[in-house]
Write a protein that holds these residues in place. Structure first.
Motif, PDB file in Angstrom:
ATOM      1  N   SER A 252       0.662  11.381 -16.146  1.00  0.00           N
ATOM      2  CA  SER A 252      -0.213  10.706 -15.187  1.00  0.00           C
ATOM      3  C   SER A 252      -1.640  11.189 -15.415  1.00  0.00           C
ATOM      4  CB  SER A 252       0.219  11.038 -13.762  1.00  0.00           C
ATOM      5  OG  SER A 252      -0.757  10.575 -12.845  1.00  0.00           O
TER       6      SER A 252
ATOM      7  N   ASP B 224       3.895   4.563 -13.632  1.00  0.00           N
ATOM      8  CA  ASP B 224       4.379   5.858 -13.159  1.00  0.00           C
ATOM      9  C   ASP B 224       4.988   6.621 -14.321  1.00  0.00           C
ATOM     10  OD1 ASP B 224       7.075   4.913 -13.501  1.00  0.00           O
ATOM     11  OD2 ASP B 224       7.057   4.116 -11.463  1.00  0.00           O
TER      12      ASP B 224
ATOM     13  N   CYS C  61      -0.783   5.956 -16.076  1.00  0.00           N
ATOM     14  CA  CYS C  61      -0.004   6.859 -16.914  1.00  0.00           C
ATOM     15  C   CYS C  61      -0.040   6.382 -18.362  1.00  0.00           C
ATOM     16  CB  CYS C  61       1.450   6.911 -16.441  1.00  0.00           C
ATOM     17  SG  CYS C  61       1.634   7.525 -14.755  1.00  0.00           S
TER      18      CYS C  61
ATOM     19  N   ASN D 101       4.560  12.149 -10.528  1.00  0.00           N
ATOM     20  CA  ASN D 101       3.577  11.276  -9.862  1.00  0.00           C
ATOM     21  C   ASN D 101       2.971  11.927  -8.651  1.00  0.00           C
ATOM     22  OD1 ASN D 101       3.525   9.058 -11.537  1.00  0.00           O
ATOM     23  ND2 ASN D 101       5.417   8.246 -10.681  1.00  0.00           N
TER      24      ASN D 101
END
Length: 161
Positions: free
Chosen positions: A31, A61, A125, A161
């Motif tokens: 991320s 994600d 990401c 995340n």
């Protein structure tokens, strides 16, 4: 003058451990929500005269949801023979890079600005993919996240995340 401390001001994340790249691989996903920029450093020990394709992908994600290629070209540098020089040569901006077929040790670096991701659709990401090549070609990669939003003794994880 502020003293630079790599572990507190940058985040280093293993993307791909060293391994044969006969079938191609996908790296871990990181991320960029806490990073101002990401560098993807790839090392290749090319033992066979087969090219290796490298591409940066984006996702919404760290599980890889909605994965797709980057839409915007990023800066790329490469050193196609690290036994001769330590100089990285600027290549054409692109979303992917394919090495030459020379049997040499190589380095390739992608510079990814999170602002270039598909932010409107929630993409924050990235990960690296390698194309099918030859079992004698060993690849390894790491993410170097810089300009961290939270510079502290233990910066937040980039793989959750």
């Amino acid at each position: 003058m502020t003293k630079f401390t790599f572990p507190q001001q940058m985040k280093l994340v293993e993307a791909l451990p060293p391994a044969a790249d006969a079938a191609g691989r996908s790296s871990d996903i990181v991320s960029l929500k806490n990073a101002g920029k990401a560098y993807v450093k790839v090392h290749l020990a090319q033992g066979n005269a087969a090219t290796v394709a490298l591409a940066i992908m984006q996702a919404t994600d760290v599980a890889g949801t909605g994965a797709k290629p980057l839409a915007n070209a990023v800066p790329i540098w490469a050193n196609l023979d690290t036994s001769l020089t330590d100089t990285l040569i600027r290549r054409s901006d692109a979303v992917s890079y394919t090495t030459d077929a020379a049997v040499k040790n190589k380095q390739v670096i992608f510079e990814v600005d999170p602002a270039q991701l598909d932010l409107a659709n929630g993409f924050d990401c990235i990960y690296l993919t390698t194309g099918a090549s030859n079992a004698a070609n060993i690849t390894q990669a790491e993410f170097i996240l810089v300009d961290l939003r939270y510079q502290q003794s233990t910066p937040p994880s980039a793989i959750i995340n």
